[in-house]
Design a protein around this motif. Structure first.
Motif, PDB file in Angstrom:
ATOM      1  N   GLY A 138       0.822  -1.203   0.000  1.00 52.52           N
ATOM      2  CA  GLY A 138       0.000   0.000   0.000  1.00 52.52           C
ATOM      3  C   GLY A 138       0.850   1.245   0.000  1.00 52.52           C
ATOM      4  O   GLY A 138       2.034   1.211  -0.389  1.00 52.52           O
ATOM      5  N   CYS A 139       0.275   2.357   0.424  1.00 56.31           N
ATOM      6  CA  CYS A 139       0.961   3.650   0.410  1.00 56.31           C
ATOM      7  C   CYS A 139       2.361   3.539   1.000  1.00 56.31           C
ATOM      8  O   CYS A 139       2.530   3.209   2.164  1.00 56.31           O
ATOM      9  N   PHE A 140       3.371   3.839   0.194  1.00 54.43           N
ATOM     10  CA  PHE A 140       4.743   3.550   0.618  1.00 54.43           C
ATOM     11  C   PHE A 140       5.255   4.463   1.716  1.00 54.43           C
ATOM     12  O   PHE A 140       6.241   4.146   2.371  1.00 54.43           O
ATOM     13  N   TRP A 141       4.583   5.573   1.970  1.00 53.99           N
ATOM     14  CA  TRP A 141       5.017   6.441   3.078  1.00 53.99           C
ATOM     15  C   TRP A 141       4.970   5.693   4.396  1.00 53.99           C
ATOM     16  O   TRP A 141       5.922   5.690   5.172  1.00 53.99           O
ATOM     17  N   GLY A 142       3.832   5.074   4.672  1.00 54.70           N
ATOM     18  CA  GLY A 142       3.671   4.378   5.939  1.00 54.70           C
ATOM     19  C   GLY A 142       4.501   3.116   6.036  1.00 54.70           C
ATOM     20  O   GLY A 142       4.978   2.760   7.120  1.00 54.70           O
ATOM     21  N   VAL A 143       4.684   2.436   4.915  1.00 54.00           N
ATOM     22  CA  VAL A 143       5.489   1.209   4.915  1.00 54.00           C
ATOM     23  C   VAL A 143       6.926   1.535   5.297  1.00 54.00           C
ATOM     24  O   VAL A 143       7.522   0.902   6.173  1.00 54.00           O
ATOM     25  N   GLU A 144       7.493   2.555   4.652  1.00 51.99           N
ATOM     26  CA  GLU A 144       8.853   2.972   4.987  1.00 51.99           C
ATOM     27  C   GLU A 144       8.950   3.404   6.444  1.00 51.99           C
ATOM     28  O   GLU A 144       9.885   3.023   7.167  1.00 51.99           O
ATOM     29  N   HIS A 145       7.977   4.198   6.876  1.00 48.92           N
ATOM     30  CA  HIS A 145       8.017   4.751   8.226  1.00 48.92           C
ATOM     31  C   HIS A 145       8.038   3.634   9.272  1.00 48.92           C
ATOM     32  O   HIS A 145       8.839   3.675  10.221  1.00 48.92           O
ATOM     33  N   THR A 173      -4.924  -9.501   2.868  1.00 50.74           N
ATOM     34  CA  THR A 173      -6.092 -10.209   2.349  1.00 50.74           C
ATOM     35  C   THR A 173      -7.004  -9.325   1.505  1.00 50.74           C
ATOM     36  O   THR A 173      -8.006  -9.800   0.971  1.00 50.74           O
ATOM     37  N   THR A 174      -6.690  -8.050   1.386  1.00 51.62           N
ATOM     38  CA  THR A 174      -7.526  -7.135   0.600  1.00 51.62           C
ATOM     39  C   THR A 174      -6.837  -6.879  -0.737  1.00 51.62           C
ATOM     40  O   THR A 174      -5.872  -6.123  -0.817  1.00 51.62           O
ATOM     41  N   ARG A 175      -7.312  -7.521  -1.768  1.00 51.38           N
ATOM     42  CA  ARG A 175      -6.645  -7.446  -3.076  1.00 51.38           C
ATOM     43  C   ARG A 175      -6.675  -6.017  -3.632  1.00 51.38           C
ATOM     44  O   ARG A 175      -7.733  -5.385  -3.702  1.00 51.38           O
ATOM     45  N   ASN A 176      -5.494  -5.538  -4.006  1.00 48.09           N
ATOM     46  CA  ASN A 176      -5.360  -4.213  -4.619  1.00 48.09           C
ATOM     47  C   ASN A 176      -5.968  -3.115  -3.750  1.00 48.09           C
ATOM     48  O   ASN A 176      -6.500  -2.126  -4.258  1.00 48.09           O
ATOM     49  N   ARG A 177      -5.820  -3.265  -2.439  1.00 49.68           N
ATOM     50  CA  ARG A 177      -6.390  -2.265  -1.538  1.00 49.68           C
ATOM     51  C   ARG A 177      -5.693  -2.303  -0.187  1.00 49.68           C
ATOM     52  O   ARG A 177      -5.385  -3.377   0.336  1.00 49.68           O
ATOM     53  N   GLN A 178      -5.474  -1.121   0.389  1.00 48.01           N
ATOM     54  CA  GLN A 178      -5.113  -0.974   1.798  1.00 48.01           C
ATOM     55  C   GLN A 178      -5.931   0.189   2.336  1.00 48.01           C
ATOM     56  O   GLN A 178      -5.821   1.316   1.844  1.00 48.01           O
ATOM     57  N   MET A 182      -8.525   2.804   2.561  1.00 49.56           N
ATOM     58  CA  MET A 182      -9.344   3.422   1.513  1.00 49.56           C
ATOM     59  C   MET A 182      -8.567   3.604   0.209  1.00 49.56           C
ATOM     60  O   MET A 182      -9.119   4.118  -0.769  1.00 49.56           O
ATOM     61  N   ASP A 183      -7.305   3.196   0.186  1.00 50.69           N
ATOM     62  CA  ASP A 183      -6.490   3.320  -1.022  1.00 50.69           C
ATOM     63  C   ASP A 183      -6.714   2.084  -1.892  1.00 50.69           C
ATOM     64  O   ASP A 183      -6.412   0.964  -1.470  1.00 50.69           O
ATOM     65  N   SER A 184      -7.222   2.268  -3.090  1.00 49.85           N
ATOM     66  CA  SER A 184      -7.495   1.127  -3.954  1.00 49.85           C
ATOM     67  C   SER A 184      -6.858   1.311  -5.320  1.00 49.85           C
ATOM     68  O   SER A 184      -6.671   2.422  -5.798  1.00 49.85           O
ATOM     69  N   GLY A 185      -6.520   0.197  -5.923  1.00 47.22           N
ATOM     70  CA  GLY A 185      -5.858   0.195  -7.219  1.00 47.22           C
ATOM     71  C   GLY A 185      -4.672  -0.752  -7.196  1.00 47.22           C
ATOM     72  O   GLY A 185      -4.147  -1.069  -6.126  1.00 47.22           O
ATOM     73  N   THR A 186      -4.239  -1.208  -8.350  1.00 47.11           N
ATOM     74  CA  THR A 186      -3.132  -2.161  -8.412  1.00 47.11           C
ATOM     75  C   THR A 186      -1.841  -1.600  -7.848  1.00 47.11           C
ATOM     76  O   THR A 186      -0.974  -2.349  -7.401  1.00 47.11           O
ATOM     77  N   GLN A 187      -1.707  -0.274  -7.835  1.00 44.54           N
ATOM     78  CA  GLN A 187      -0.492   0.332  -7.283  1.00 44.54           C
ATOM     79  C   GLN A 187      -0.399   0.147  -5.775  1.00 44.54           C
ATOM     80  O   GLN A 187       0.654   0.349  -5.181  1.00 44.54           O
ATOM     81  N   TYR A 188      -1.512  -0.252  -5.134  1.00 48.53           N
ATOM     82  CA  TYR A 188      -1.532  -0.463  -3.689  1.00 48.53           C
ATOM     83  C   TYR A 188      -1.594  -1.954  -3.324  1.00 48.53           C
ATOM     84  O   TYR A 188      -1.936  -2.305  -2.196  1.00 48.53           O
ATOM     85  N   ARG A 189      -1.251  -2.814  -4.270  1.00 48.93           N
ATOM     86  CA  ARG A 189      -1.334  -4.253  -4.016  1.00 48.93           C
ATOM     87  C   ARG A 189      -0.255  -4.713  -3.042  1.00 48.93           C
ATOM     88  O   ARG A 189       0.754  -4.027  -2.825  1.00 48.93           O
TER      89      ARG A 189
END
Length: 207
Positions: A44-51, A118-123, A125-132
């Motif tokens: 998902g959103c890479f800001w939070g993943v990195e953080h 478990t949420t395909r292409n979503r984290q 409220m962020d949806s789309g393949t870029q958030y897979r």
């Protein structure tokens, strides 16, 4: 008194222009030790993943971490293009780590704790393949370990859903624009996906 924007409103205003604070210490690039390896994941959103990865692993084997784009078929993608969902790339994190201090499997276990696979292409409220959700392995050993950890996480942690995480060979990595690097360090009030938090799971058991 100023009130904080709801998360979904913040998400609408993710910046497309550069910040004036680009990195923690641009004058001191990371010293890469001999034997360092890479771990590349999307959650998902890479800001939070990195953080979250930096917060948990800095001083414990994390050498460097960059956010960027991988998994698509577009060369030199930009943020706007990736957000369109048309490039095939995922917002991702690439960690350089010292395997003498932290194991690859430990990083993957944390990956499965800090987002919902478990949420395909979503984290959130962020949806789309870029958030897979995805793991991009760099060696055959990493591929084997990724499949093993995924199977254990499914059986032991995510029983109520089906893990949709892709396990793919790492292709070309593209660094995201400078203002995305260390974004939540530089912008403490910035958007964080509500699905990004560390679950209180017990350690995975070997099977």
């Amino acid at each position: 008194m100023a009130t904080q924007m709801p998360a979904f409103v913040q998400r609408l205003f993710r910046p497309f222009t550069t910040s004036t604070r680009l990195s923690l210490n641009p004058e001191a690039p990371a010293q890469i030790p001999d034997g360092a390896q890479k771990c590349t994941v999307a959650a998902g959103c890479f800001w939070g993943v990195e953080h979250l990865f930096r917060k948990h692993f800095e001083g414990k084997g994390l050498v460097d971490a960059k956010v960027g784009y991988i998994g698509g078929d577009t060369s030199n993608p930009g943020y706007r293009a990736v957000c369109s969902g048309q490039t095939g790339h995922a917002e991702s994190l690439q960690v350089t780590f010292d395997p003498s201090k932290v194991q690859y499997t430990t990083l993957l276990e944390f990956f499965y704790k800090m987002h919902d696979p478990t949420t395909r292409n979503r984290q959130g409220m962020d949806s789309g393949t870029q958030y897979r959700s995805a793991i991009f392995y760099h060696t055959p050993e990493q591929e084997t370990q990724a499949k093993q950890i995924t199977e254990r996480a499914q059986k032991q942690w995510w029983k109520k859903g089906t893990i949709t995480t892709e396990i793919l060979e790492a292709g070309t990595w593209w660094n995201a624009e400078d203002y995305h690097q260390l974004y939540l360090h530089n912008n403490p009030g910035g958007y964080e996906c509500p699905a990004h938090y560390v679950r209180d799971f017990p350690p995975l058991k070997d099977e």
